[in-house]
Design an enzyme around this catalytic site. Structure first.
Site, PDB file in Angstrom:
ATOM      1  N   LYS A 122       0.827  -1.215   0.000  1.00 46.23           N
ATOM      2  CA  LYS A 122       0.000   0.000   0.000  1.00 46.23           C
ATOM      3  C   LYS A 122       0.854   1.254   0.000  1.00 46.23           C
ATOM      4  O   LYS A 122       0.501   2.251  -0.620  1.00 46.23           O
ATOM      5  CB  LYS A 122      -0.928   0.007   1.225  1.00 46.23           C
ATOM      6  CG  LYS A 122      -2.099  -0.951   1.074  1.00 46.23           C
ATOM      7  CD  LYS A 122      -3.148  -0.735   2.147  1.00 46.23           C
ATOM      8  CE  LYS A 122      -4.286  -1.723   1.982  1.00 46.23           C
ATOM      9  NZ  LYS A 122      -5.183  -1.777   3.132  1.00 46.23           N
ATOM     10  N   LYS A 206      -4.544  -9.199  -7.474  1.00 48.85           N
ATOM     11  CA  LYS A 206      -5.715  -9.504  -6.647  1.00 48.85           C
ATOM     12  C   LYS A 206      -6.895  -8.617  -7.053  1.00 48.85           C
ATOM     13  O   LYS A 206      -6.690  -7.440  -7.353  1.00 48.85           O
ATOM     14  CB  LYS A 206      -5.304  -9.212  -5.194  1.00 48.85           C
ATOM     15  CG  LYS A 206      -6.205  -9.716  -4.128  1.00 48.85           C
ATOM     16  CD  LYS A 206      -5.667  -9.311  -2.768  1.00 48.85           C
ATOM     17  CE  LYS A 206      -5.806  -7.813  -2.524  1.00 48.85           C
ATOM     18  NZ  LYS A 206      -5.611  -7.387  -1.144  1.00 48.85           N
ATOM     19  N   LYS A 209     -10.627  -3.331  -4.247  1.00 48.64           N
ATOM     20  CA  LYS A 209     -11.469  -2.125  -4.247  1.00 48.64           C
ATOM     21  C   LYS A 209     -10.735  -0.957  -4.872  1.00 48.64           C
ATOM     22  O   LYS A 209     -11.350  -0.032  -5.392  1.00 48.64           O
ATOM     23  CB  LYS A 209     -11.769  -1.698  -2.795  1.00 48.64           C
ATOM     24  CG  LYS A 209     -12.616  -2.629  -1.979  1.00 48.64           C
ATOM     25  CD  LYS A 209     -12.603  -2.164  -0.497  1.00 48.64           C
ATOM     26  CE  LYS A 209     -13.086  -3.247   0.437  1.00 48.64           C
ATOM     27  NZ  LYS A 209     -12.745  -3.025   1.833  1.00 48.64           N
TER      28      LYS A 209
HETATM   29  P1  TYM Z   1     -10.692  -5.687   3.525  1.00 43.89           P
HETATM   30  O1  TYM Z   1     -11.740  -4.678   3.802  1.00 43.89           O
HETATM   31  O2  TYM Z   1      -9.559  -5.302   2.625  1.00 43.89           O
HETATM   32  O3  TYM Z   1     -11.318  -6.979   2.880  1.00 43.89           O
HETATM   33  C1  TYM Z   1     -12.393  -7.633   3.520  1.00 43.89           C
HETATM   34  C2  TYM Z   1     -12.266  -9.136   3.376  1.00 43.89           C
HETATM   35  O4  TYM Z   1     -12.243  -9.514   1.996  1.00 43.89           O
HETATM   36  C3  TYM Z   1     -11.119 -10.348   1.746  1.00 43.89           C
HETATM   37  N1  TYM Z   1     -10.658 -10.110   0.369  1.00 43.89           N
HETATM   38  C4  TYM Z   1     -10.521 -11.056  -0.571  1.00 43.89           C
HETATM   39  N2  TYM Z   1     -10.751 -12.389  -0.521  1.00 43.89           N
HETATM   40  C5  TYM Z   1     -10.534 -13.088  -1.673  1.00 43.89           C
HETATM   41  N3  TYM Z   1     -10.100 -12.520  -2.830  1.00 43.89           N
HETATM   42  C6  TYM Z   1      -9.850 -11.190  -2.908  1.00 43.89           C
HETATM   43  N4  TYM Z   1      -9.440 -10.638  -4.052  1.00 43.89           N
HETATM   44  C7  TYM Z   1     -10.066 -10.404  -1.731  1.00 43.89           C
HETATM   45  N5  TYM Z   1      -9.929  -9.078  -1.459  1.00 43.89           N
HETATM   46  C8  TYM Z   1     -10.297  -8.918  -0.170  1.00 43.89           C
HETATM   47  C9  TYM Z   1     -10.090  -9.921   2.770  1.00 43.89           C
HETATM   48  O5  TYM Z   1      -9.121 -10.949   2.983  1.00 43.89           O
HETATM   49  C10 TYM Z   1     -10.951  -9.674   3.983  1.00 43.89           C
HETATM   50  O6  TYM Z   1     -11.222 -10.889   4.660  1.00 43.89           O
HETATM   51  N6  TYM Z   1      -7.767  -5.849   7.461  1.00 43.89           N
HETATM   52  C11 TYM Z   1      -9.067  -6.261   7.000  1.00 43.89           C
HETATM   53  C12 TYM Z   1     -10.223  -5.765   7.854  1.00 43.89           C
HETATM   54  C13 TYM Z   1     -10.076  -6.076   9.300  1.00 43.89           C
HETATM   55  C14 TYM Z   1     -10.212  -7.353   9.889  1.00 43.89           C
HETATM   56  C15 TYM Z   1     -10.007  -7.147  11.299  1.00 43.89           C
HETATM   57  C16 TYM Z   1     -10.450  -8.628   9.388  1.00 43.89           C
HETATM   58  C17 TYM Z   1      -9.825  -5.180  10.284  1.00 43.89           C
HETATM   59  N7  TYM Z   1      -9.780  -5.836  11.499  1.00 43.89           N
HETATM   60  C18 TYM Z   1     -10.061  -8.209  12.187  1.00 43.89           C
HETATM   61  C19 TYM Z   1     -10.505  -9.692  10.295  1.00 43.89           C
HETATM   62  C20 TYM Z   1     -10.307  -9.482  11.682  1.00 43.89           C
HETATM   63  C21 TYM Z   1      -9.228  -5.712   5.615  1.00 43.89           C
HETATM   64  O7  TYM Z   1      -8.651  -4.742   5.246  1.00 43.89           O
HETATM   65  O8  TYM Z   1     -10.137  -6.303   4.888  1.00 43.89           O
END
Ligand code: TYM
Length: 344
Positions: A122, A206, A209
């Site tokens: 990032k 990947k 968003k």
């Molecule tokens: P975030 O908001 O980026 O993404 C949310 C969830 O979607 C999954 N994901 C994917 N899975 C498969 N293929 C993809 N291309 C893909 N892109 C995103 C992510 O792995 C995630 O599960 N850090 C986390 C949010 C968070 C969190 C937590 C998660 C904050 N605190 C505590 C679990 C536990 C995040 O940025 O997710």
């Protein structure tokens, strides 16, 4: 003294996960995370939150942030989370996350954070211009999980390293403060063909968003025509689909589309190949488009219906936060006592 291993964690199993309100949710979020939330809520006590504290590690328009939180909550509900079964809330409504994160900032080591690949991705070449919050982001994530003593964390593959850090922080806290087994060492649930969905335009990136090309992803709010069109335009190659999974190696786009088909239909990728072996993408894509539309379009429709009257979403988030605060409070009080704080 004995050299026996400590007894295993004896607390009850709990699921926790969250999604950032920082852009449109897409097929990757759905297959990597949301689908699992809805399933797991019936197996274990489940806490699912909207990570608005994490979202502001990058700039978010304050006038829009609440609506972004509502949109994620609507996605949770539209994909089957039931507020009578699971606790659904906004992270900023439970201050214990941030309080525990401070303690964990003093447990985690700089060397651990220096190894986080997501920060490197990032921040790119300009890391000194990023917020400090982006750097300590995984420490807050550890606090999100451990404030509820969660044992199971359903996430996509890209979060695996953050979960390993969470385990390291839990183990070091337990060790340094002489509190064996106080925090569990949570497991990342990344199984299944949806754990790493790739961009529809580039099989080596990947689905994300933040990808500037909207055609690279299927958004949860896309209508049926848009979904079908994005599948038709997805990058592929000119070869037919093979019989065996290992023969897809080196064909990243083909492998991704087969994986998407498998994840959306709840089948294995091998099973999908057995059905489509020998066929080209001219035949496969229309089938995939129909499947994607049949699964995704109703979710978008349900989200739009709920967002037209957000009062119900707000009511659910308010009740969820109240319950989350109640569950978090005794853990935070214990942490304060263990650390030796004045207020503990
Ligand atoms: P975030 O908001 O980026 O993404 C949310 C969830 O979607 C999954 N994901 C994917 N899975 C498969 N293929 C993809 N291309 C893909 N892109 C995103 C992510 O792995 C995630 O599960 N850090 C986390 C949010 C968070 C969190 C937590 C998660 C904050 N605190 C505590 C679990 C536990 C995040 O940025 O997710």
């Amino acid at each position: 003294m004995t050299d026996q291993a400590p007894a295993p964690y004896a607390g009850k199993p709990r699921v926790l996960s969250g999604v950032q309100p920082s852009g449109d949710l897409h097929l990757g979020n759905y297959l990597g995370a949301l689908v699992k939330f809805a399933r797991l809520q019936h197996e274990m006590e489940t806490f699912i939150f909207v990570a608005d504290l994490h979202a502001i590690t990058a700039w978010q328009d304050p006038a829009k942030l609440k609506d972004q939180v509502r949109e994620i909550a609507a996605a949770y509900l539209a994909t089957g989370l039931d507020p009578k079964v699971a606790t659904i809330f906004a992270q900023s409504a439970v201050p214990a996350h941030a309080e525990l994160a401070w303690v964990f900032n003093c447990v985690a080591r700089l060397g651990w954070l220096d190894r986080m690949t997501q920060f490197k991705d990032k921040a790119g070449k300009h890391k000194e211009r990023e917020s400090v919050g982006l750097y300590t982001y995984p420490v807050l994530q550890a606090a999100d999980i451990l404030i509820y003593k969660a044992t199971h964390v359903p996430v996509g593959e890209d979060q695996r390293q953050h979960l390993e850090l969470t385990r390291d922080i839990a183990a070091k806290f337990n060790h340094d403060f002489g509190a064996p087994n106080f925090f569990p060492l949570p497991d990342a649930l990344t199984q299944g063909p949806g754990a790493r969905i790739m961009s529809l335009r580039d099989g080596s990136a990947k689905m994300s968003k933040s990808d500037p090309s909207d055609n690279s992803r299927i958004n949860l709010t896309d209508d049926a025509d848009t979904i079908a069109q994005k599948v038709r335009k997805a990058r592929t190659d000119a070869e037919v689909l093979p019989e065996k999974l290992e023969d897809l190696k080196g064909r990243a786009e083909a492998e991704n589309l087969v994986g998407v088909y498998a994840a959306l239909s709840g089948r294995t990728a091998q099973d999908v190949l057995t059905e489509f072996a020998g066929q080209g993408f001219g035949a496969f894509k229309p089938k995939l488009a129909d499947l994607a539309v049949s699964v995704m379009a109703p979710i978008g429709g349900e989200m739009r219906r709920m967002l037209a009257d957000p009062a119900e979403i707000d009511r659910i988030l308010t009740a969820g936060a109240e319950h989350a605060r109640e569950v978090a409070a005794p853990t935070l009080a214990e942490v304060k006592r263990i650390v030796g704080f004045w207020a503990g």
